[in-house]
Design an enzyme around this catalytic site. Structure first.
Site, PDB file in Angstrom:
ATOM      1  N   LYS A 221      -2.341  -0.618   1.625  1.00  0.00           N
ATOM      2  CA  LYS A 221      -3.764  -0.921   1.778  1.00  0.00           C
ATOM      3  C   LYS A 221      -3.955  -2.054   2.770  1.00  0.00           C
ATOM      4  CE  LYS A 221      -7.503  -2.649  -1.012  1.00  0.00           C
ATOM      5  NZ  LYS A 221      -7.876  -3.289  -2.220  1.00  0.00           N
TER       6      LYS A 221
ATOM      7  N   LYS B  46      -0.321  -4.730  -0.046  1.00  0.00           N
ATOM      8  CA  LYS B  46      -1.743  -5.006   0.188  1.00  0.00           C
ATOM      9  C   LYS B  46      -1.859  -6.188   1.138  1.00  0.00           C
ATOM     10  CE  LYS B  46      -6.064  -6.124  -2.111  1.00  0.00           C
ATOM     11  NZ  LYS B  46      -6.760  -6.197  -3.396  1.00  0.00           N
TER      12      LYS B  46
END
Ligand code: PBG
Length: 336
Positions: free
Chosen positions: A260, A206
């Site tokens: 992400k 992320k």
């Protein structure tokens, strides 16, 4: 044509790539990847109340919903063939504090939403996000002391949060905080409490990204956040570091991993897919959604076509599935 040299034509007739693109049925026949409603996870925002829906200013067409409406949306998702939902609470202001202790209140909005959907739509999978920004008063994913994000104390709070979510019916725990060691801690405590069947989808890679802006408005953490999340989320200049995070999460017991944001990070998705053999998911985040929606609404692009193209790109890059705010719209377009 007549003055085309003979030897060039011989060359070309043996190498006409366009034969495979000539007709719709031929393109269907040779298509290398598929996109179906089963590829989608639909993120949904929950608020308190009855029959309440509020528009998210930064995400055209996405609404926060009270639990009764959430249940209705879950039924629509199941009917459209979507296998799982990812829930995010917009915690009322008065319940937010520096400890984010509402995260492990077994009767918090998130747990009540999990219970209600599990009860009414048992055939759909429920993914519970675990991070403190949806509950704390300062918008960080971790506990803050003297401006520092505390790792181990945060992990402790997250374990407690994961336990109440599992108890409420979460099928998959998805830690989105990027603290070190959280997957191992959550796995250990889930198992100890008898939730060995609950899976972990880790937000492993992320990145600290500007594309999360609209989401922070949706869960009400944006205006609280001072500074950034760069001491825990990944530096967007890096890719080897992302692979180390994925390797460690798998080692700690993650069943699935996530990359992400999505579209700007397809290189990471591909590297993860080629390097590990656990399912890898990508999150087409709020900013990506909003860019496509606004460009479509402005008539600058064909929004629906761009939506489908973007979702297909995830599959081409090797993602097993996509968390996307387009899930219902796209599933319906695909005939689900
Ligand atoms: C919270 C969380 C975020 C997102 C998912 N979980 C925001 C953040 O890390 O700041 C972003 C999702 C999106 O932008 O759609 N930890």
């Amino acid at each position: 044509m007549s003055d085309w040299p003979k030897y060039d034509l011989d060359y070309l007739n043996g190498r006409r790539q366009r034969r495979l693109r000539r007709t719709g049925w031929m393109r269907d026949l040779v298509r290398e990847t598929t996109l179906t409603p089963a590829d989608f996870i639909w993120p949904l925002f929950v608020i308190e109340g009855q029959n309440e829906r509020t528009q998210i200013r930064t995400m055209p067409g996405v609404e926060r919903m009270s639990i009764d409406l959430l249940v209705r949306a879950a039924k629509e998702a199941a009917a459209a063939g979507i296998p799982a939902l990812a829930l995010f609470p917009n915690t009322p202001d008065q319940l937010r504090n520096p400890d984010g202790s509402e995260a492990y209140n077994p009767d918090n909005l998130m747990c009540r939403a999990l219970r209600a959907v599990k009860d009414a739509v048992p055939q759909i999978g429920l993914i519970a996000d675990v991070a403190l920004d949806e509950y704390s008063s300062d918008g960080q994913d971790g506990l803050v002391r003297d401006g520092e994000i505390l790792n181990d104390e945060t992990v402790h709070a997250m374990v407690r949060s994961a336990l109440v979510q599992a108890e409420a019916g979460a099928d998959i725990i998805a830690p989105s905080d990027m603290m070190d060691g959280r997957v191992a801690a959550i796995r250990q405590e889930l198992d100890a409490a008898g939730y060995e069947h609950v899976a972990i989808m880790s937000y492993s890679a992320k990145f600290a990204s500007a594309y999360y802006g609209p989401f922070r408005e949706a869960v009400g953490s944006g205006q609280r956040l001072l500074g950034d999340k760069k001491t825990y989320q990944l530096d967007f200049a890096n890719t080897d570091e992302a692979l180390r995070e994925v390797a460690q999460d798998i080692d700690e017991g993650a069943d699935m991993v996530m990359v992400k944001p999505g579209l700007p990070y397809l290189d990471i998705v591909r590297r993860v897919r080629d390097s590990f053999n656990v399912p890898v998911f990508a999150y087409q985040v709020s900013g990506e959604y909003t860019m496509l929606k606004l460009a479509g609404a402005a008539g600058a692009i064909d929004g629906e076509a761009a939506m489908m193209e973007s979702l297909w790109a995830f599959k081409r890059a090797g993602a097993k599935g996509v968390l996307t705010y387009f899930a219902l719209e796209a599933a319906r377009r695909l005939g689900g």
